[in-house]
Design an enzyme around this catalytic site. Structure first.
Site, PDB file in Angstrom:
ATOM      1  NE  ARG A  67      -2.847  -1.407   0.913  1.00 10.83           N
ATOM      2  CZ  ARG A  67      -4.164  -2.148   1.072  1.00 10.83           C
ATOM      3  NH1 ARG A  67      -5.349  -1.043   2.345  1.00 10.83           N
ATOM      4  NH2 ARG A  67      -4.513  -3.319   1.588  1.00 10.83           N
ATOM      5  CB  THR A  68       3.612   2.029   2.067  1.00 13.95           C
ATOM      6  OG1 THR A  68       2.398   2.268   3.192  1.00 13.95           O
ATOM      7  CG2 THR A  68       4.269   3.750   2.387  1.00 13.95           C
TER       8      THR A  68
ATOM      9  CG  HIS B 213       4.499   5.065   7.930  1.00 17.75           C
ATOM     10  ND1 HIS B 213       4.803   5.653   7.078  1.00 17.75           N
ATOM     11  CD2 HIS B 213       3.515   3.475   7.997  1.00 17.75           C
ATOM     12  CE1 HIS B 213       4.027   5.353   6.378  1.00 17.75           C
ATOM     13  NE2 HIS B 213       4.437   4.220   6.441  1.00 17.75           N
TER      14      HIS B 213
ATOM     15  NE  ARG C 251       7.150  -0.933   5.858  1.00 17.28           N
ATOM     16  CZ  ARG C 251       6.037   0.394   6.319  1.00 17.28           C
ATOM     17  NH1 ARG C 251       6.002   1.129   5.390  1.00 17.28           N
ATOM     18  NH2 ARG C 251       5.185  -0.567   7.476  1.00 17.28           N
TER      19      ARG C 251
ATOM     20  CE  LYS D 163      26.988 -10.087  -6.329  1.00 18.79           C
ATOM     21  NZ  LYS D 163      27.034  -9.203  -7.070  1.00 18.79           N
TER      22      LYS D 163
END
Lengths: 320, 320, 320
Positions: free
Chosen positions: A69-70, A145, A117, A96
Site C-alpha cells: 500500500r505505501t 512513518h 522503508r 553480497k
C-alpha cells in the site's frame, strides 16, 4: 528541522519524522496537497501543470520489507506528478554484503529523490547523512512513518471543513503497538484538540507518547476503555486493529474484542458528522455495513495518502 | 560488427560484445553520453529535447538472474529519455517450458528494444538471431557485459580530462574471475595505454585476455602482486573484490587479503590526480575513509552507467 | 451488458466476459485497435495523439496468480497510450486478512482503472460491484478471459482481410481444458462461421460451450479427431497444447500426441492463405520450421494483444 520545512526551506530536505514539522509547514504542505487533489480530479480552476512538475524526474522506491500500500501510494504520487519510479525491493548487492549507505548512494545516482522503508528503527535517519538528495522515511520499524501521520491529519482537516483546532479525536483499539496512532497523536499535539484514547486494558497509549503530547501543552487527553463513553462527543473516530496475538489470555481477547468492532450499533450515539477513519487494512474492526455511512472516510483517507505524498515529493524537489 | 556501430550504422544494431566496438564508435557513443549527462543535469547549453527522444517507446528488461543495479541503471536510462520499461524477471511461460527465443520474440512484440541478462554464456548472442529489434547484452554468465566495460571506460575518460591514450591503468584484485576487468582490458587494448595487473598469486588475468590485449599491439602490460610497486605511477586504480571462496587455502587468503584493501595508507604514494574506481558493490575492499578523497570516482562511475546506457539506447533506436 | 458496450456506453464500463460484447461493440473495439496499431507503428495517416490519450492516467495491475505475458501486454498497452502502471502482485495486506473487495477499493484510490487476475471463478465479476472505476477481467480461474478471446478474434479478422463472416476456423488440441478456445468459440458464435473442433478422444469441446454456440444459431459446428480431415478447408488453424497430465493412460498420450503437432508436413494440404495461430507459450505443438511460413501468425497475435488492450483501456476511460 521544523524550521527548515517552513517557507522556502523545503527544497532538498529529508522527511524523517513528524517532529520535523510545524503548524506552518503542515499548513503549507496541505495547501499543496489540495492543489494536487484538484489537479488529479480535474476540478474547476485546478492547475493541470501540477501533473507535469516531475516530468523527467525519477523516484527510487527502496523497500526492505513489503508494504504494498505505501509503495503503491508513493509510486502513484510520483506518476501523477508526471515522474517515474524505480522499484528496488529484492537487492542482489545487499546479499553480497553491501552496506545500507552504499546501496542508497548507488540508487540515488539514478534518481532525484528516494523513499526508504527499513525494519530497523533509526536507519533512515542514520543513512540520510550520507545522501546528497532528499530521502523520505516510509517507515523504520518501531520508529517513524511520518507520511502516514500527515495523510491522517490531512483527512481529518478535509473531512471536518478545513479546521483542526477545537476538534475531539477519539483513537480506538490497540494503542500500545499501533505505530500510526503514536505519530498521529504527536502531530495532533501541536493543536488545541481533545484526544480520547480508548483501548483494552494493557494496550493503552505508551507513556512516552503521552509525555510528548503533554510537553506541547496544547492538547487535552482523556483515557478510557469503552467507546460509548466518548463516541457521542467525537468529531473523529480513528479505529485501529486489536490483534489477537497481543493478548496473553485468549479469554480476555474474546471478552474485549466485540467492544472494539465498529458497526452501525456502535455508531448509534455518534454525531451525524463524525468522521470514521482507519489506516487499513481492516480485518473485521469495522463492519462492511459502515461503508455506506457518508462519513466513513477510510477509503478517502487512502486516496488522500496519494495527494499528501504528491505534495511532499513536489515540495522537497522544489517544483511546487 | 565494429564497423556497423560506427557512424549511421547504430540504428537497429544489437549490442552483444565489446568487440562490436571500434575507437570511432566508442568516441561517438561517449559524445552522446556527454549530451545525456548534460541534459539530465540541466547543464548550461544542454539540450532538454534529449529527455524526450524515447517518448512512447518501451524497453523490455528481461532478467533471468537478479542484478538490481544493472536493471535499475537501464530502467533509469530509459525513463530519463522519456520512455518506459517492462520488467520481466519471473516468467510463468518459461516455467511451462517455453524456449528463450520464443520468450524474447514475445516480449519484443510489446517493446522497441530489449535488454537481456541470462546466466548462460553465449545465450544473448544466440537469441539475437531470432529478433527483429535491438537486444542489449546485460551479462551472459562468464561471457560478456559490454555496457559495464563501456561505462568504466567512459568514467576513465571523464575523470582524466577526456583522454584515454597515454594513461596508466592499474587493475587490482581477483583478475582471474572478475568479468568486468576482462572486458575493460579488451576495450582498453584499442588504445596506447599502460595496463598494470595486480593480483594475488593464482588469481591473475587469464591468458586468453592477455592474448586479446597483445593481439592489438597497442597497450603495454605489466603484472605484479603488490600495489605499492605501481600505485605511484597510476592514473587510474580500478579495484575489484578478492573473494574468500576463491582460495583453497584459507591461510593464504588471510595473508594476502590486507594487501588488497585500498585505504588512505595504501594511497599514500598515489598521485593526487589518481582516479579510484570500483564496479560496486564493495565489501571492505575500499575503506569508507577513501570516499572523501576527491578522485574517489566509484559513485560517479555508477551514475555514468546511466548516461552511457541512455546513449546506447538512443543510438540503437536511431533517435540521437 | 452487450448493449452498454455499443456506441457511447463504453465509458466507465467494466469488462468482465465475452458475453458483454455484441457484433457492433466488437466492430467498434476493433476500429479503435486498428487506430492504436497504426499510431504505435507510425503508419502513414495515423494519429500520434492516440499515444497521449492516457497521459497522467494510472492503471492498477492486480495479479493474484502469475501471468507474465498478460501482465506485460496490459502494461505495454497503457504505456503506449502515454499512461503509467502500478504493479500489485504480492500483497502484504492480503496476508493480514484483507478481503478482495477492500484491496481493490484501496488500489482504485490511486488509479483510473484496474486489471484483475484472480484464480477464483466469478471473483472479478463479484468484486466489480464494489468498484467506482472500470475493472478489466484478466482471467478468473476456469471462468473468463475476455481480452484473450478478443485479441484472437482481432487477429483472425486482420489476417483474413477484415472479414469474419464465412470463415472456417479449426481449433486443434485439448479443447476440454483450454479456456481460450471456449471464450473464442462463444465469441465466434455471433458470426456465420464454420467451426471445426479437432481433439483427442475425451478432450473434446465441453457440452456447455457447444450449447452456447448453438443457442445463437449462426455458427456451424463439426467435430473430429484428425486434423487432416479438415485442414484443407480451414481458413484459420488455432492450435492449443495437449498436456500430458490430462491423460490417465500414458500410452494413449504417446499415441495421439504426434497427431497434434503442427509441422510443415501437417500443413501440406493446407491452403496457402491458412492462418496459423496459438495463444503461446508453445511447448512443441508447433514446430519451429513453421515460424517461417508467411501465415504463421502467433507472434503477430501476441502483438495484437497490445493493440486490443490499448483499445479497451482507451474505450472504458472514454478517451478514444
Amino acid at each position: 528541522m521544523a524550521m527548515e520545512l517552513a517557507t522556502e526551506e523545503w527544497k532538498g530536505s529529508h522527511v524523517l519524522s513528524v517532529s520535523d514539522f510545524s503548524v506552518e509547514s503542515v499548513a503549507e504542505l496541505f495547501a499543496a496537497a489540495d492543489k494536487c487533489k484538484a489537479a488529479v480530479n480535474g476540478a474547476e480552476g485546478s492547475d493541470p501543470a501540477v501533473l507535469q512538475v516531475c516530468k523527467n524526474k525519477v523516484l527510487g522506491l527502496v523497500f526492505y520489507e513489503p508494504s504494498t500500500r505505501t509503495n503503491c501510494s508513493f509510486a502513484a504520487a510520483m506518476q501523477r506528478l508526471g515522474g517515474t519510479c524505480l522499484q528496488v525491493s529484492e537487492n542482489s548487492s545487499v546479499k553480497k554484503g553491501e552496506t545500507l549507505q552504499d546501496t542508497m548512494r548507488c540508487i540515488e545516482c539514478y534518481c532525484d529523490l528516494t523513499v526508504l522503508r527499513h525494519p530497523e528503527k533509526g536507519s533512515v535517519s542514520r543513512v540520510s547523512a550520507y545522501l546528497r538528495k532528499p530521502v523520505l522515511n516510509a517507515g523504520d520499524g518501531d520508529g517513524e512513518h511520518p507520511t502516514q501521520a500527515l495523510l491522517d491529519l490531512f483527512t481529518i482537516a478535509n473531512e471536518q471543513g478545513g479546521k483542526i483546532e477545537g476538534l475531539t479525536i477519539t483513537m480506538l483499539g490497540d494503542l500500545k503497538y499501533g505505530r500510526t496512532t503514536h505519530s498521529l497523536a504527536k502531530l495532533l499535539a501541536m493543536y488545541r484538540v481533545k484526544l480520547n484514547f480508548v483501548s483494552p486494558q494493557g494496550l493503552g497509549m505508551p507513556e512516552s507518547v503521552k509525555k510528548s503530547v503533554a510537553a506541547l501543552g496544547r492538547a487535552e487527553v482523556f483515557e478510557c476503555s469503552d467507546l460509548q463513553e466518548v463516541v457521542a462527543k467525537s468529531d473523529v473516530l480513528y479505529v485501529t486493529r486489536v490483534q489477537k496475538e497481543r493478548f496473553q489470555d485468549l479469554a480476555e481477547y474474546e471478552r474485549v474484542q466485540g467492544s472494539f468492532v465498529v458497526d452501525s450499533k456502535a455508531l448509534d450515539n455518534a454525531m451525524s458528522t463524525c468522521t470514521v477513519m482507519h489506516p487499513l487494512p481492516r480485518v473485521g474492526e469495522i463492519a462492511e455495513e459502515v461503508d455506506d455511512y457518508p462519513n466513513a472516510a477510510y477509503f478517502r483517507q487512502m486516496e488522500n495518502g496519494m495527494y499528501v505524498r504528491m505534495a511532499i515529493i513536489a515540495k522537497v524537489l522544489g517544483v511546487l
